[in-house]
Design a protein around this motif. Structure first.
Motif, PDB file in Angstrom:
ATOM      1  N   SER A  90     -16.854  34.740 -10.712  1.00 37.02           N
ATOM      2  CA  SER A  90     -18.172  34.089 -10.726  1.00 37.02           C
ATOM      3  C   SER A  90     -18.765  33.994  -9.315  1.00 37.02           C
ATOM      4  O   SER A  90     -19.878  33.485  -9.147  1.00 37.02           O
ATOM      5  N   GLY A  91     -18.036  34.448  -8.309  1.00 37.43           N
ATOM      6  CA  GLY A  91     -18.539  34.411  -6.935  1.00 37.43           C
ATOM      7  C   GLY A  91     -18.158  33.130  -6.207  1.00 37.43           C
ATOM      8  O   GLY A  91     -18.713  32.820  -5.156  1.00 37.43           O
ATOM      9  N   GLU A  92     -17.234  32.362  -6.784  1.00 38.58           N
ATOM     10  CA  GLU A  92     -16.798  31.126  -6.122  1.00 38.58           C
ATOM     11  C   GLU A  92     -15.482  31.351  -5.382  1.00 38.58           C
ATOM     12  O   GLU A  92     -14.597  32.045  -5.889  1.00 38.58           O
ATOM     13  N   LEU A  93     -15.405  30.743  -4.216  1.00 34.26           N
ATOM     14  CA  LEU A  93     -14.195  30.884  -3.396  1.00 34.26           C
ATOM     15  C   LEU A  93     -13.578  29.518  -3.171  1.00 34.26           C
ATOM     16  O   LEU A  93     -14.292  28.546  -2.896  1.00 34.26           O
ATOM     17  N   GLN A  94     -12.261  29.439  -3.322  1.00 34.92           N
ATOM     18  CA  GLN A  94     -11.541  28.217  -2.954  1.00 34.92           C
ATOM     19  C   GLN A  94     -10.571  28.603  -1.852  1.00 34.92           C
ATOM     20  O   GLN A  94      -9.758  29.514  -2.036  1.00 34.92           O
ATOM     21  N   VAL A  95     -10.683  27.889  -0.738  1.00 37.41           N
ATOM     22  CA  VAL A  95      -9.871  28.269   0.427  1.00 37.41           C
ATOM     23  C   VAL A  95      -9.066  27.064   0.902  1.00 37.41           C
ATOM     24  O   VAL A  95      -9.601  25.948   0.984  1.00 37.41           O
ATOM     25  N   GLN A  96      -7.812  27.279   1.175  1.00 36.10           N
ATOM     26  CA  GLN A  96      -6.977  26.188   1.704  1.00 36.10           C
ATOM     27  C   GLN A  96      -6.092  26.729   2.824  1.00 36.10           C
ATOM     28  O   GLN A  96      -5.409  27.742   2.652  1.00 36.10           O
ATOM     29  N   LEU A  97      -6.137  26.040   3.949  1.00 38.09           N
ATOM     30  CA  LEU A  97      -5.261  26.402   5.071  1.00 38.09           C
ATOM     31  C   LEU A  97      -4.287  25.251   5.296  1.00 38.09           C
ATOM     32  O   LEU A  97      -4.701  24.111   5.526  1.00 38.09           O
ATOM     33  N   SER A  98      -3.002  25.526   5.188  1.00 40.65           N
ATOM     34  CA  SER A  98      -1.973  24.497   5.433  1.00 40.65           C
ATOM     35  C   SER A  98      -1.225  24.871   6.700  1.00 40.65           C
ATOM     36  O   SER A  98      -0.883  26.044   6.886  1.00 40.65           O
ATOM     37  N   LEU A  99      -0.982  23.876   7.524  1.00 37.60           N
ATOM     38  CA  LEU A  99      -0.246  24.148   8.769  1.00 37.60           C
ATOM     39  C   LEU A  99       0.383  22.864   9.295  1.00 37.60           C
ATOM     40  O   LEU A  99      -0.046  21.762   8.924  1.00 37.60           O
ATOM     41  N   PRO A 100       1.411  22.959  10.136  1.00 38.28           N
ATOM     42  CA  PRO A 100       2.039  21.752  10.670  1.00 38.28           C
ATOM     43  C   PRO A 100       1.014  20.914  11.446  1.00 38.28           C
ATOM     44  O   PRO A 100       0.114  21.477  12.083  1.00 38.28           O
ATOM     45  N   GLU A 101       1.169  19.604  11.364  1.00 42.56           N
ATOM     46  CA  GLU A 101       0.161  18.723  11.986  1.00 42.56           C
ATOM     47  C   GLU A 101      -0.026  19.012  13.465  1.00 42.56           C
ATOM     48  O   GLU A 101      -1.136  18.961  13.980  1.00 42.56           O
ATOM     49  N   GLU A 102       1.087  19.304  14.157  1.00 42.08           N
ATOM     50  CA  GLU A 102       0.953  19.536  15.614  1.00 42.08           C
ATOM     51  C   GLU A 102       0.098  20.779  15.901  1.00 42.08           C
ATOM     52  O   GLU A 102      -0.572  20.861  16.916  1.00 42.08           O
ATOM     53  N   ARG A 103       0.100  21.716  14.995  1.00 45.57           N
ATOM     54  CA  ARG A 103      -0.754  22.905  15.182  1.00 45.57           C
ATOM     55  C   ARG A 103      -2.184  22.637  14.718  1.00 45.57           C
ATOM     56  O   ARG A 103      -3.118  23.295  15.155  1.00 45.57           O
ATOM     57  N   ALA A 104      -2.326  21.684  13.781  1.00 46.00           N
ATOM     58  CA  ALA A 104      -3.655  21.393  13.223  1.00 46.00           C
ATOM     59  C   ALA A 104      -4.592  20.851  14.298  1.00 46.00           C
ATOM     60  O   ALA A 104      -5.812  20.920  14.161  1.00 46.00           O
ATOM     61  N   ILE A 105      -3.993  20.329  15.380  1.00 43.26           N
ATOM     62  CA  ILE A 105      -4.821  19.817  16.493  1.00 43.26           C
ATOM     63  C   ILE A 105      -5.735  20.929  17.016  1.00 43.26           C
ATOM     64  O   ILE A 105      -6.873  20.703  17.391  1.00 43.26           O
ATOM     65  N   LEU A 106      -5.204  22.134  16.985  1.00 45.36           N
ATOM     66  CA  LEU A 106      -5.987  23.292  17.448  1.00 45.36           C
ATOM     67  C   LEU A 106      -7.303  23.430  16.667  1.00 45.36           C
ATOM     68  O   LEU A 106      -8.304  23.895  17.185  1.00 45.36           O
ATOM     69  N   LEU A 107      -7.237  22.998  15.394  1.00 45.28           N
ATOM     70  CA  LEU A 107      -8.399  23.206  14.524  1.00 45.28           C
ATOM     71  C   LEU A 107      -9.176  21.915  14.276  1.00 45.28           C
ATOM     72  O   LEU A 107      -9.844  21.771  13.255  1.00 45.28           O
ATOM     73  N   GLU A 108      -9.072  21.006  15.224  1.00 43.56           N
ATOM     74  CA  GLU A 108      -9.700  19.692  15.035  1.00 43.56           C
ATOM     75  C   GLU A 108     -11.199  19.792  14.782  1.00 43.56           C
ATOM     76  O   GLU A 108     -11.752  19.061  13.970  1.00 43.56           O
ATOM     77  N   THR A 109     -11.833  20.714  15.480  1.00 42.21           N
ATOM     78  CA  THR A 109     -13.294  20.816  15.342  1.00 42.21           C
ATOM     79  C   THR A 109     -13.695  22.032  14.506  1.00 42.21           C
ATOM     80  O   THR A 109     -14.850  22.443  14.516  1.00 42.21           O
ATOM     81  N   ALA A 110     -12.741  22.579  13.793  1.00 44.63           N
ATOM     82  CA  ALA A 110     -13.025  23.830  13.059  1.00 44.63           C
ATOM     83  C   ALA A 110     -14.020  23.603  11.918  1.00 44.63           C
ATOM     84  O   ALA A 110     -14.119  22.517  11.354  1.00 44.63           O
ATOM     85  N   THR A 111     -14.742  24.671  11.582  1.00 43.01           N
ATOM     86  CA  THR A 111     -15.664  24.658  10.440  1.00 43.01           C
ATOM     87  C   THR A 111     -15.124  25.684   9.427  1.00 43.01           C
ATOM     88  O   THR A 111     -14.243  26.490   9.769  1.00 43.01           O
ATOM     89  N   PRO A 112     -15.660  25.713   8.190  1.00 39.94           N
ATOM     90  CA  PRO A 112     -15.203  26.734   7.229  1.00 39.94           C
ATOM     91  C   PRO A 112     -15.286  28.143   7.796  1.00 39.94           C
ATOM     92  O   PRO A 112     -14.402  28.973   7.563  1.00 39.94           O
ATOM     93  N   GLY A 113     -16.321  28.403   8.591  1.00 42.84           N
ATOM     94  CA  GLY A 113     -16.513  29.743   9.153  1.00 42.84           C
ATOM     95  C   GLY A 113     -15.418  30.146  10.127  1.00 42.84           C
ATOM     96  O   GLY A 113     -15.203  31.337  10.363  1.00 42.84           O
ATOM     97  N   ASP A 114     -14.721  29.142  10.714  1.00 40.89           N
ATOM     98  CA  ASP A 114     -13.614  29.463  11.625  1.00 40.89           C
ATOM     99  C   ASP A 114     -12.374  29.905  10.847  1.00 40.89           C
ATOM    100  O   ASP A 114     -11.476  30.535  11.390  1.00 40.89           O
ATOM    101  N   ILE A 115     -12.334  29.511   9.572  1.00 36.32           N
ATOM    102  CA  ILE A 115     -11.177  29.889   8.745  1.00 36.32           C
ATOM    103  C   ILE A 115     -11.476  31.169   7.975  1.00 36.32           C
ATOM    104  O   ILE A 115     -10.657  32.087   7.922  1.00 36.32           O
ATOM    105  N   LEU A 116     -12.671  31.234   7.371  1.00 36.76           N
ATOM    106  CA  LEU A 116     -13.043  32.414   6.586  1.00 36.76           C
ATOM    107  C   LEU A 116     -14.499  32.766   6.879  1.00 36.76           C
ATOM    108  O   LEU A 116     -15.400  31.974   6.568  1.00 36.76           O
TER     109      LEU A 116
END
Lengths: 460, 162
Positions: free
Chosen positions: B53-79
């Motif tokens: 149907s053109g819908e996307l579900q996206v999930q990024l899982s990572l250790p909390e200490e690495r998640a700091i890197l993505l503190e200001t991330a937007t959906p576009g930074d992931i996909l």
């Protein structure tokens, strides 16, 4: 023209008067002929099918898209159709050992080039030429059989030679797959080796053919095999009859031949779809690794040997040599497993069983559509032309299939691109639902066309 | 003449060094899929569900200490998606030391034929990412590693206790 003479068959030599020498020479050459044409025609297959095995690595590496692979694959089939037609004429005038060896050597060169090429036009050109070079083998082998085995023994030896198809397909779908498949099932070599190793095998085969496949008996100072065996045909050869050309043209006016050509062509669509794209489908959609996927394809080709034999037996014994009932039976045996292969469970055993039944049914019905039934319908003296006509249709169908399948697969492409410090890594996702409908639909059409000839009877 | 010989000697040495380093790279890349399970929890895992149907579900899982890197991330930074796709805001959650970044996007009737994952380029601290993507036709599971030219398939399903 010096080189042309080099490939020509020798002049007839005076026949030796020493019967012991004639006997021993015939025995030696006949042994060499059957061993060499069976072994080396089988080895030649490795250079013909290599692309099918490395398609997935080429797609994964982003070197060619499915559509481009379809274009490349189809050029081989067009080249082969042309080669079967033109080389048949040439083989009649050739020293078959040199002719066949040249074909193998040139095919090896084309494979070496394929291992170096990442350009679409160059690969398509090389693979098309390879198709033509591959067309040297069958006519050379058949001419050898005709010169070295008499009428009443040729059928048996033709049967032995026919096993070369399965030897070759087995070597490719298991051997080449083993080279490329990831460890521990394979050596994990790069895709290039999927062309270079077959090239080395074909060079080896070319040396064997060159050394051991002899010219005609008369060119070696031996009597013809018919004289030696005292096995002369009751009917004069067709070539001696001036009406052959007209009779050959007459086959074009027989509607059943056209229906049969279309039926064969449609069945070739499915045959080559499974051979060319089947292992890619099994890897992409069913999640099997390269080695297992090729093993499945090998199973279908191996079952084909039994299918050919069983078809002849069933049509002669059960249906009083009427081909249409056997066509329906074997057509259903070919068609029904396709539903299991494409829409059935992912169980390897069920899938393997379905591919075995499919290969069995396919070989049976192909033996009829492209051979037995065609010869039944056509005037017997132009059986060769009938086979040629249906063969061209079949390979053009197979070639078109390769391009259409590649195009349909490419149209469904979704690319997931990862930018990395090294550049870009791309993973492609394809949907085979539309190509599968095309492949299964071709089988349905073929079966309907073949069954429409239910009332057609054999002619003399 | 001596200079020519030296040049070829140097060329040979450079080729050998190059070939050997490529060999190391290849050997790592050919074996990593079977060894990845040993450190799976330390690296990001990306799941993409791509519906017809053109819908996307996206999930990024990572250790909390690495998640700091993505503190200001937007959906576009992931996909990275084509302009017709509208992404919902990124949702963050955390459980047992594992951070999870989720979003949904709708691409309408025009299904995207190409999607980008800029994570490995924009966050050089991320060496590899394990990806599972499902389309209407197929599901693929693989690893993309900074050191490997191609994606690594056939990931061994071991566990840390093995």
């Amino acid at each position: 023209m010096q080189w042309f003479r080099f490939f020509a068959t020798g002049q007839d030599q005076p026949v030796s008067v020493d019967s012991a020498t004639i006997e021993s020479e015939f025995r030696r050459h006949r042994r060499d002929v059957i061993v060499i044409i069976t072994l080396c025609y089988g080895l030649a297959y490795v250079c013909r099918l290599a692309l099918n095995v490395v398609k997935k690595p080429l797609m994964d590496a982003g070197i060619f898209t499915p559509e481009q692979l379809g274009i490349i694959g189809s050029t081989l089939l067009y080249g082969y159709a042309l080669g079967k037609f033109s080389n048949g004429f040439l083989a009649d005038h050739a020293h078959v050992g040199r002719f066949f060896a040249a074909g193998l050597l040139l095919s090896a060169c084309a494979n070496i080039g394929m291992g170096l090429s990442e350009l679409l036009w160059l690969s398509a050109l090389l693979w098309g030429l390879n198709g033509w070079f591959q067309g040297f083998g069958a006519p050379a082998s058949v001419v050898s059989l005709a010169h070295w085995y008499s009428n009443h023994e040729r059928g048996r030896y033709y049967g032995i030679w026919s096993t070369a198809h399965s030897i070759g397909e087995g070597l490719t779908y298991l051997g080449v797959a083993w080279l490329i498949a990831a460890p521990p099932k394979g050596l994990g070599l790069d895709w290039h080796w999927g062309f270079w190793v077959p090239a080395a095998i074909c060079i080896f085969a070319a040396v064997l053919v060159w050394r051991f496949l002899p010219d005609r008996p008369r060119a070696l100072g031996l009597p013809s095999v018919a004289d030696w065996r005292g096995d002369h045909g009751a009917v004069a050869s067709a070539a001696a009859n001036g009406d052959v050309w007209k009779t050959q043209l007459r086959i074009l006016a027989i509607p059943s031949i056209w229906v049969l050509a279309l039926a064969s062509s449609s069945m070739y669509v499915t045959r080559y779809a499974i051979n060319s794209w089947g292992n890619v489908y099994l890897q992409e959609i069913r999640g099997f690794d390269l080695f297992d996927a090729n093993l499945f394809i090998f199973l279908n080709t191996a079952a084909g040997i039994l299918g050919c034999v069983a078809y002849g037996f069933a049509s002669d014994k059960w249906f009083d040599a009427r081909r249409p009932p056997s066509n329906l039976l074997f057509g259903l045996l070919e068609l029904l497993p396709l539903f299991v292969i494409f829409w059935g469970p992912n169980d390897p055993l069920i899938l393997a069983a379905a591919l075995v039944v499919y290969g069995f049914g396919l070989s049976g019905i192909l033996a009829s559509l492209g051979g037995l039934f065609a010869i039944d319908i056509a005037p017997k003296r132009v059986a060769g032309a009938t086979m040629g006509f249906i063969g061209i249709f079949s390979y053009v169908g197979a070639g078109m299939q390769d391009y259409i399948s590649g195009r349909l697969i490419s149209d469904s492409e979704i690319a997931l691109r990862f930018a990395t410090g090294r550049g870009e890594t791309v993973v492609y996702f394809y949907d085979y639902s539309v190509p599968i409908l095309f492949w299964v639909g071709a089988s349905v059409l073929s079966l309907v066309l073949a069954t429409s000839l239910w009332r057609v009877r054999a002619t003399d | 003449m001596r200079q020519i010989n030296r040049f070829f000697g140097l060329l040979l040495a450079v080729s050998l060094v190059g070939a050997c380093s490529q060999e190391i790279d290849r050997s790592f890349c050919s074996s990593h899929a079977s060894e990845h399970w040993q450190h799976r929890e330390q690296h990001p895992q990306l799941q993409i569900e791509y519906a017809s149907s053109g819908e996307l579900q996206v999930q990024l899982s990572l250790p909390e200490e690495r998640a700091i890197l993505l503190e200001t991330a937007t959906p576009g930074d992931i996909l990275a998606m084509p302009p017709q796709c509208v992404a919902q805001p990124l949702q963050r959650s955390s459980q047992q030391g594992l951070a999870s970044l989720r979003f949904e996007a709708a691409c309408g009737d025009q299904l995207p034929a190409s999607l980008g994952v800029p994570l490995l380029l924009e966050y050089p601290g991320i060496e590899e990412v394990e990806v599972s993507m499902r389309t209407p036709a197929v599901r693929k599971h693989f690893i993309v590693h900074q050191q490997c030219e191609r994606a690594l398939f056939n990931i061994a399903e071991g566990t840390a206790s093995e």
